[in-house]
Structure formats: structure tokens, C-alpha cells
Design a protein around this motif. Structure first.
Motif, short mmCIF file in Angstrom:
data_model
loop_
_atom_site.label_atom_id
_atom_site.label_comp_id
_atom_site.label_asym_id
_atom_site.label_seq_id
_atom_site.Cartn_x
_atom_site.Cartn_y
_atom_site.Cartn_z
N GLY A 203 -29.18 1.48 19.79
CA GLY A 203 -30.50 0.93 19.51
C GLY A 203 -31.56 1.95 19.18
O GLY A 203 -32.71 1.59 18.94
N THR A 204 -31.18 3.22 19.11
CA THR A 204 -32.12 4.29 18.77
C THR A 204 -31.83 4.80 17.35
O THR A 204 -30.81 4.44 16.76
CB THR A 204 -31.99 5.47 19.75
OG1 THR A 204 -30.73 6.15 19.50
CG2 THR A 204 -32.04 4.99 21.19
N PRO A 205 -32.71 5.65 16.79
CA PRO A 205 -32.43 6.19 15.45
C PRO A 205 -31.10 6.93 15.36
O PRO A 205 -30.46 6.96 14.31
CB PRO A 205 -33.60 7.14 15.21
CG PRO A 205 -34.72 6.57 16.03
CD PRO A 205 -34.06 6.03 17.27
N ASN A 206 -30.64 7.48 16.48
CA ASN A 206 -29.39 8.24 16.48
C ASN A 206 -28.16 7.41 16.81
O ASN A 206 -27.03 7.79 16.47
CB ASN A 206 -29.48 9.41 17.47
CG ASN A 206 -30.54 10.41 17.08
OD1 ASN A 206 -30.74 10.67 15.89
ND2 ASN A 206 -31.22 10.97 18.07
N GLY A 207 -28.36 6.27 17.48
CA GLY A 207 -27.21 5.49 17.95
C GLY A 207 -26.89 4.26 17.15
O GLY A 207 -25.80 3.70 17.29
N GLY A 208 -27.81 3.82 16.32
CA GLY A 208 -27.55 2.65 15.49
C GLY A 208 -27.50 1.36 16.28
O GLY A 208 -27.85 1.29 17.46
N LEU A 209 -27.04 0.31 15.61
CA LEU A 209 -27.02 -1.03 16.17
C LEU A 209 -25.93 -1.83 15.46
O LEU A 209 -25.54 -1.50 14.34
CB LEU A 209 -28.40 -1.70 15.94
CG LEU A 209 -28.70 -3.02 16.65
CD1 LEU A 209 -28.84 -2.81 18.16
CD2 LEU A 209 -29.99 -3.62 16.10
N GLN A 210 -25.42 -2.87 16.09
CA GLN A 210 -24.43 -3.74 15.46
C GLN A 210 -24.63 -5.16 15.99
O GLN A 210 -24.35 -5.46 17.15
CB GLN A 210 -23.00 -3.25 15.74
CG GLN A 210 -21.94 -3.85 14.85
CD GLN A 210 -22.09 -3.46 13.38
OE1 GLN A 210 -22.07 -4.33 12.50
NE2 GLN A 210 -22.25 -2.17 13.12
N CYS A 211 -25.13 -6.04 15.09
CA CYS A 211 -25.42 -7.43 15.46
C CYS A 211 -24.92 -8.36 14.36
O CYS A 211 -24.17 -7.93 13.48
CB CYS A 211 -26.92 -7.62 15.69
SG CYS A 211 -27.55 -6.92 17.24
N THR A 212 -25.35 -9.62 14.41
CA THR A 212 -24.83 -10.64 13.47
C THR A 212 -25.91 -11.25 12.60
O THR A 212 -25.66 -12.20 11.88
CB THR A 212 -24.16 -11.79 14.24
OG1 THR A 212 -25.17 -12.46 15.03
CG2 THR A 212 -23.04 -11.29 15.14
N GLY A 213 -27.14 -10.72 12.63
CA GLY A 213 -28.28 -11.38 12.00
C GLY A 213 -28.30 -11.32 10.49
O GLY A 213 -27.44 -10.68 9.85
N PRO A 214 -29.32 -11.95 9.86
CA PRO A 214 -29.39 -12.03 8.40
C PRO A 214 -29.73 -10.71 7.72
O PRO A 214 -29.55 -10.57 6.52
CB PRO A 214 -30.51 -13.06 8.16
CG PRO A 214 -31.33 -13.03 9.40
CD PRO A 214 -30.39 -12.75 10.52
N PHE A 215 -30.23 -9.75 8.50
CA PHE A 215 -30.46 -8.40 7.99
C PHE A 215 -29.69 -7.41 8.86
O PHE A 215 -29.49 -7.64 10.05
CB PHE A 215 -31.95 -8.03 8.02
CG PHE A 215 -32.80 -8.76 7.00
CD1 PHE A 215 -33.02 -8.22 5.74
CD2 PHE A 215 -33.37 -9.98 7.32
CE1 PHE A 215 -33.80 -8.90 4.81
CE2 PHE A 215 -34.15 -10.67 6.40
CZ PHE A 215 -34.36 -10.12 5.13
N SER A 216 -29.27 -6.31 8.26
CA SER A 216 -28.62 -5.24 9.00
C SER A 216 -29.53 -4.02 9.03
O SER A 216 -30.41 -3.88 8.18
CB SER A 216 -27.28 -4.87 8.37
OG SER A 216 -27.48 -4.38 7.05
#
Length: 542
Positions: A203-216
Motif C-alpha cells: 500500500g506504499t509507493p514501494n510496496g504496491g497494491l493488488q485489488c479488484t477495482g475498476p482502476f489499477s
């Protein structure tokens, strides 16, 4: 085409719901001639009709995290609402509908079964599984969790995958707040594999994120901008984005943000407090200002019940002396509603008639004679010290109104300016509150149930940093009550106690203030923008 006039279309509040005692006018006029029809607040704006390559949106500050369980604030939720779907989705009118859970059933009062939607994938193409849901919810439980939404999980006994597409939550006792919270970021689902791989950096600039929403999440340049890309594999084609990309800037200075909107350097922004340049925006030929249905309120909190505000008669007297209608005109430029209790009409998501009747017992009209009598009864009162956030016109002007009210009834009210970067410490650090009797804050419950606001005053809630506990009995009973009528009776009793005792003094209800450049339209205009994909419907104006 010019659309500079204030948009007030769609899903108006019921007239009875905003029949505020002491504020009967349908239109509020602020300084500078601003007129806002507060009886007809919007939930949506006209959907964009054409694809658009890039929408530039401003945030009032840079998010601290995009991990949903750390997003209990305006900028963070504004972004994450477009990235991470929840089990249940909040609709623009603040009701709910199925989200990642195609169905929610409760075989008994302590069992909640979520049947997951088929065919949902994360941005990287991996399928959503029951294990991802279990992981996302479980990381917010227990005494060691650091989730900002932990209070919603306090009665969760277990979370288990009970079928490949099914998750069952068992509660230690019935909990109506938990089930409703699944339509907020508390119910947002992340990839277990991605979160465990990134660890604390998730969830940080260095760790990224992975979800299911309409935008990545495409990129995050700390201190500069945050860029999202349309998700071509989004499961809900009704909300397939019209914008190919969404870019967030972090302009904190209000004047600069207003100028960026007027010049077209920024396409839109949500304001959680009305900017000083609100009249300029409303009169601009380049932007449309929309006032939306909201759960946000402006209040004065008591920080020390052993201090000058410890006597409830003094809190009551000060509340009686405040001219809230004048406050909304001067401080909110007419874009505010005098508040008679903390939870206003937009919280009446059930048993509306009962809440409306109870609400009618309160008044926003000042009563100086009654206020002076209470001060005389209380006896000698030391100076009342209120913290004011530095560089905030809203704080400063509110303090002026409160000081004038105090002076009119014989109270000495002083202010202490706290730098903006330190003001947040008042919520968490007892030392920061030393020598301060109260401060001003915007606050909100997360869904249309007044209990979610009044729960702040339960002795077990993290918002309750003073230990005030006079409403515990009806609050605990309401949280465990699944019958709407019985629950409403408990909440109304808690509301009566809190509104009479005034641990927080209600001042104003704040509509959502949405500004969009006239080249685009379609953003959600209501409070739902904090938890649902508000930008998916944005498109170009033909």
C-alpha cells in the motif's frame, strides 16, 4: 456549454428530512451572494458521455497509505474507492447493493455468510478466492491489529472459508455495525499473495497494491502524483471506466487548488471543508460545483472533563448561545446546515419516522436567557481554551463565532493556535491536549446509521479518548439489536443523552462539495465517493 450553476439533480433528500428546527429557508445565502439549495442535495452528476484519455484530480494532501485497512481519512479513501472493491457496495444514495459478495445471508444473528461473485479477478489476472477474503478480514481482527477499522471487528469470533466461493463470519454476539461496515473500506478485499509478499510496504509507493477495482494502481511518485489506469478486466461492466487514466495531484494550499480548477490544470476535487474561494468556483464559467448528500458534520469536542468544559451546564450554555445559522453563512459561505444533533437526516437509513420525530425535539435556535441562567447556576468558570488549526479560515472564523457566543453569556473563551502538521496529534496524544478544553473537527460515520456516529461515545471505542461513558447502556444494546424498530429506540435514547450532555457540541452539517471542470462530468456527488468507485462514471462532455 456552460454548466457553472450548482447541480442539484437526482435523489433529493425528503423535504421532511431537512426540515431543520430554526432553519426553515429552502435556500441558504452565504457571504458574497452564494446560494445553495440545501433541501435538494445531489447523489450523482450527469454521467460522462464520451471516453476521455486522462482525468486530473486533486487531493488536499498525499495519502499515507493505499492499504484499505489504513485509509480512514479523506484523501486515502478518495483514491482507494476506485481501486479496491468491498464485499458490499455503497450506492450514491447511501443505500447498499451486492459488491464482491453476490449474496449475503444470516442464518442466525451471529452468523454471516458471504457468497462470492463468480469470475472476479485481481488486476494481475489471478482469481479472487475465499482465502483472499478471509485474509483481508482476518488481518483486521484481534488485539494486535493495526487496522483503522478495528472497532468494527471487535465482536468477530472467527472467519472461515466454508466453500470455494463462500466465507462465513461468526460473531461472539450480534453486531449490526460489522455487517454494515462491509460496504466501507473495512470490507475491501486485497490479494493475500501480494500483501504477504510486500509485507509492511504493502500500500506504499514501494510496496504496491493488488485489488479488484475498476482502476489499477499504475504508479505513485511520492510528493508528486499518483496515477491509476482503467482495469480492462473489471467484473462489473456497468462501471467500466470511461477514463483511460486517473491522475491525482496533492495541492494542499486552497488558493492554489482553486486556481488550478479554474484554469483547467486540475479537472476536479472533493472539498471536505468549503474553500475560501467557493464563491469564485460557483461563479466560474469553467467549472460546475455540486453539493451532495453527506454524513459529515462540524463539531466542537471536549477534550478534558476535569477542565472548564467539565460541567455540562457550561457546555449546554455555550451550545444555547451559538447562532448556528449565522455560523453556516459566515464560516461555510451558505454551504452548510445548522446542526441540532451530531447525526443529521442523512443517517436515517431505517425507521426514518422515529428518527425524524426524535430529531424534532432539538432546536438550533439560540437562547441567551437560558444560557445565562445556566452560567449563573454553574458559578465561577475559568477561561475556556480552544485549539484552532493554524492557517485554517474555517477554524479561525468558527472560533470567532464561539468567542462571541461565550462573551454574550459571560464566558471567557481563548484560543491556542496549533500548526496544521501537529493538529492531528490532538486525536491520539493526551500530552498534545494538555491545557486545552476543546477543539474543532470535521467527523463522520461511515454509513447511514446514526449508531455509527454515537458509537464514538461508547467507552470501548477508540474515538472516546476522554472516558466519557454516560450513553453506554443504550449504545451497547443498539449494537446487538437486529430488529430495526428496537435498535432505533436504543439509538434515539443514546442520541438524547449525548445531545443533552454535549460531550461534542454539534455546529453544522457539511454537504459534499464536488467541483468538476466543464470538459468532464459523472463523478459521484455524495458521501459514497469515499467507499465506492466514484470515478468510473466520469467521461467527456460532448
Amino acid at each position: 456549454m456552460s454548466r457553472r450553476r450548482i447541480t442539484l439533480a437526482t435523489a433529493a433528500l425528503a423535504a421532511a428530512g431537512l426540515a431543520l428546527t430554526g432553519c426553515t429557508a429552502q435556500t441558504a445565502t452565504g457571504e458574497g451572494g452564494l446560494e445553495v439549495d440545501l433541501s435538494n442535495l445531489a447523489t450523482t452528476t450527469e454521467p460522462g458521455a464520451a471516453p476521455v484519455e486522462l482525468v486530473k484530480w486533486n487531493l488536499p494532501y498525499e495519502p499515507m497509505s493505499l492499504d484499505p485497512m489504513y485509509t480512514f481519512n479523506y484523501a486515502e479513501n478518495t483514491v482507494v474507492a476506485n481501486l479496491c472493491d468491498s464485499l458490499v457496495r455503497m450506492k450514491p444514495d447511501l443505500s447498499t447493493e451486492p459488491g464482491l459478495a453476490a449474496a449475503v445471508t444470516q442464518p442466525d444473528d451471529t452468523t454471516v455468510v458471504y457468497t462470492l461473485r463468480d469470475g472476479v479477478t485481481f488486476w494481475d489476472g489471478t482469481p479472487l478466492t475465499a482465502e483472499d477474503v478471509v485474509y483481508s478480514l482476518q488481518r483486521q481482527t484481534g488485539e494486535t491489529t493495526t487496522s483503522y477499522f478495528a472497532s468494527y471487528f471487535q465482536n468477530v469470533a472467527s472467519i472461515a472459508a466454508t466453500a470455494p466461493n463462500e466465507v462465513t463470519v461468526t460473531l461472539s454476539q450480534p453486531d449490526v455495525l460489522f455487517t454494515q461496515a462491509m460496504a466501507t473500506a473495512a470490507g475491501a478485499i486485497v490479494s493475500k499473495q501480494a500483501a504477504e509478499s510486500a509485507g509492511e510496504a504493502f500500500g506504499t509507493p514501494n510496496g504496491g497494491l493488488q485489488c479488484t477495482g475498476p482502476f489499477s494502481l499504475e504508479s505513485w511518485s511520492s510528493g508528486k502524483n499518483l496515477r491509476l489506469a482503467a482495469n480492462p478486466g473489471y467484473w462489473d461492466q456497468a462501471l467500466a471506466p470511461k477514463a483511460a487514466a486517473l491522475e491525482f495531484s496533492f495541492i494542499a494550499d486552497e488558493s492554489t487548488a482553486v486556481n488550478a480548477l479554474r484554469s483547467g490544470d486540475v479537472d476536479g476535487q472533493f472539498f471536505y471543508l468549503p474553500p475560501a474561494g467557493l464563491t469564485q468556483l460557483e461563479q466560474s464559467d469553467e467549472v460546475t460545483t455540486t453539493y451532495g448528500k453527506s454524513l459529515v458534520f462540524w463539531t466542537m469536542t471536549t477534550t478534558d472533563f476535569d477542565g472548564a468544559l467539565g460541567d455540562e451546564r457550561i457546555r449546554q450554555a455555550l451550545s444555547l448561545a451559538i447562532d448556528r445559522e449565522a455560523l453556516t453563512k459566515v464560516v461555510f459561505q451558505g454551504a452548510g446546515i445548522p446542526a441540532t444533533s451530531l447525526a443529521g437526516p442523512d443517517y436515517w437509513g431505517y425507521e426514518r419516522d422515529a428518527f425524524e420525530e426524535a430529531y424534532g425535539e432539538f432546536s438550533a435556535e439560540p437562547d441567551l436567557a437560558a444560557a445565562k441562567a445556566l452560567v449563573a447556576e454553574a458559578g465561577t468558570v475559568p477561561p475556556i481554551v480552544l485549539a484552532v488549526q493554524g492557517s485554517s479560515a474555517v477554524h479561525e472564523q468558527t472560533a470567532n463565532v464561539i468567542q462571541a457566543a461565550g462573551q454574550a453569556i459571560g464566558l471567557d473563551i481563548q484560543t491556542k493556535v496549533i500548526p496544521v502538521e501537529q493538529f492531528g496529534n490532538l486525536y491520539f496524544d493526551p500530552a498534545a491536549r494538555d491545557g486545552i478544553d476543546g477543539f474543532f473537527t470535521t467527523n463522520y460515520g461511515s454509513f447511514a446509521d446514526a449508531l455509527d456516529v454515537y458509537q464514538f461515545f461508547a467507552s470501548t471505542d477508540s474515538h472516546n479518548y476522554t472516558g466519557w461513558d454516560l450513553a453506554d447502556e443504550p449504545l451497547f444494546a443498539a449494537r446487538a439489536e437486529t430488529d430495526d424498530a428496537a435498535r432505533a429506540a436504543h439509538v434515539i435514547e443514546a442520541q438524547r443523552i449525548i445531545t443533552e450532555q454535549l460531550p461534542w457540541i454539534p455546529l453544522a452539517y457539511e454537504p459534499v462539495t464536488l467541483v468538476q471542470n466543464d470538459r468532464i462530468s459523472g463523478a459521484t456527488a455524495s458521501f459514497a465517493y469515499l467507499y465506492a468507485p466514484w470515478a468510473a462514471t466520469i467521461g467527456g462532455v460532448e
